[in-house]
Design an enzyme around this catalytic site. Structure first.
Site, PDB file in Angstrom:
ATOM      1  N   GLY A  88      35.513  46.058  38.682  1.00 11.85           N
ATOM      2  CA  GLY A  88      36.867  46.326  39.137  1.00 11.85           C
ATOM      3  C   GLY A  88      37.831  46.300  37.973  1.00 11.85           C
ATOM      4  N   CYS A  89      39.085  46.174  38.271  1.00  9.05           N
ATOM      5  CA  CYS A  89      40.132  46.162  37.256  1.00  9.05           C
ATOM      6  C   CYS A  89      39.788  45.161  36.152  1.00  9.05           C
ATOM      7  CB  CYS A  89      41.459  45.805  37.904  1.00  9.05           C
ATOM      8  SG  CYS A  89      42.817  45.672  36.748  1.00  9.05           S
ATOM      9  N   PHE A  90      39.814  45.634  34.925  1.00 11.79           N
ATOM     10  CA  PHE A  90      39.370  44.774  33.826  1.00 11.79           C
ATOM     11  C   PHE A  90      40.286  43.602  33.547  1.00 11.79           C
ATOM     12  CE2 PHE A  90      40.307  48.796  31.025  1.00 11.79           C
ATOM     13  CZ  PHE A  90      41.677  48.750  31.270  1.00 11.79           C
TER      14      PHE A  90
END
EC number: 1.8.4.11
Length: 163
Positions: A12-14
Site C-alpha cells: 500500500g501507500c509507502f
C-alpha cells in the site's frame, strides 16, 4: 559487528509502511520508492506497473527477514488485491520482492503461517516477485509522516506476532 542487509516490500501507500518500520528493532534505514514496474526512472505521476515500495536496511544480527515479514503482515491487509485503505490500483499491491531463493522460501513459509493463523478473514494474496531495480521516490515522499505527522496512512498494527 553489524551485518547490514536490505529487504524490499510493498503493502500500500509507502508513507505508512515507512513510518512504522523506521522504529522497529534492527531497522537502520528506510527509503520509499518504486519497484516492479515497466519504466526506468519512475516518478509519482509516471510509474506504470511499479508498486509503492519500501527499501529496508536492517542489521541481521538484530532482526531477520522472517521477523520483518511477520511485522509486514501485521501492519497492512494482505488479503485485498491492489488495495489498501482508500488507495486503489496495482501501485498499492501487497508484494514481497525476494532477492534469492532463501528469501522466497522464507516468504512462502511466513505466508503459510499467516494463512494458518486464521486471523485474517480471507487468504493472503501477497505476490512474490523477483527483485528488480528499486527507484527512490521523490524527496517530498521520503519521511513524509515525520514531516506531516497528521498525514494520511492506512497502516497500523493489527495483531501481535504470527511467529
Amino acid at each position: 559487528m553489524a551485518v547490514l542487509k536490505k529487504a524490499y516490500i510493498a503493502g500500500g501507500c509507502f508513507w505508512g509502511m515507512e513510518d512504522l518500520f523506521r522504529v522497529r528493532p534492527g531497522i537502520k534505514d528506510t527509503e520509499v520508492g518504486y519497484i516492479g514496474g515497466a519504466n526506468e526512472y519512475p516518478t509519482y505521476p509516471n510509474h506504470p506497473g511499479h508498486a509503492e515500495g519500501i527499501e529496508l536496511t536492517y542489521d541481521a544480527t538484530e532482526t531477520s527477514f522472517k521477523e520483518i515479514l511477520d511485522y509486514f503482515f501485521r501492519i497492512h491487509n494482505p488479503t485485498t488485491v491492489n488495495r489498501q485503505g482508500n488507495d486503489l490500483g496495482s501501485s498499492y499491491r501487497s508484494t514481497i520482492f525476494y532477492q534469492n531463493d532463501e528469501e522466497k522460501n522464507i516468504a512462502k513459509e511466513v505466508i503459510a503461517i499467516v494463512n494458518g493463523s486464521g486471523r485474517w478473514e480471507a487468504k493472503v494474496v501477497t505476490t512474490l516477485e523477483p527483485y528488480t531495480t528499486f527507484w527512490p521516490a521523490e524527496p517530498e515522499h521520503q519521511d513524509y509522516l515525520v514531516r506531516k505527522p497528521n498525514g494520511y496512512t492506512c497502516h497500523f498494527e493489527r495483531f501481535g506476532t504470527f511467529l
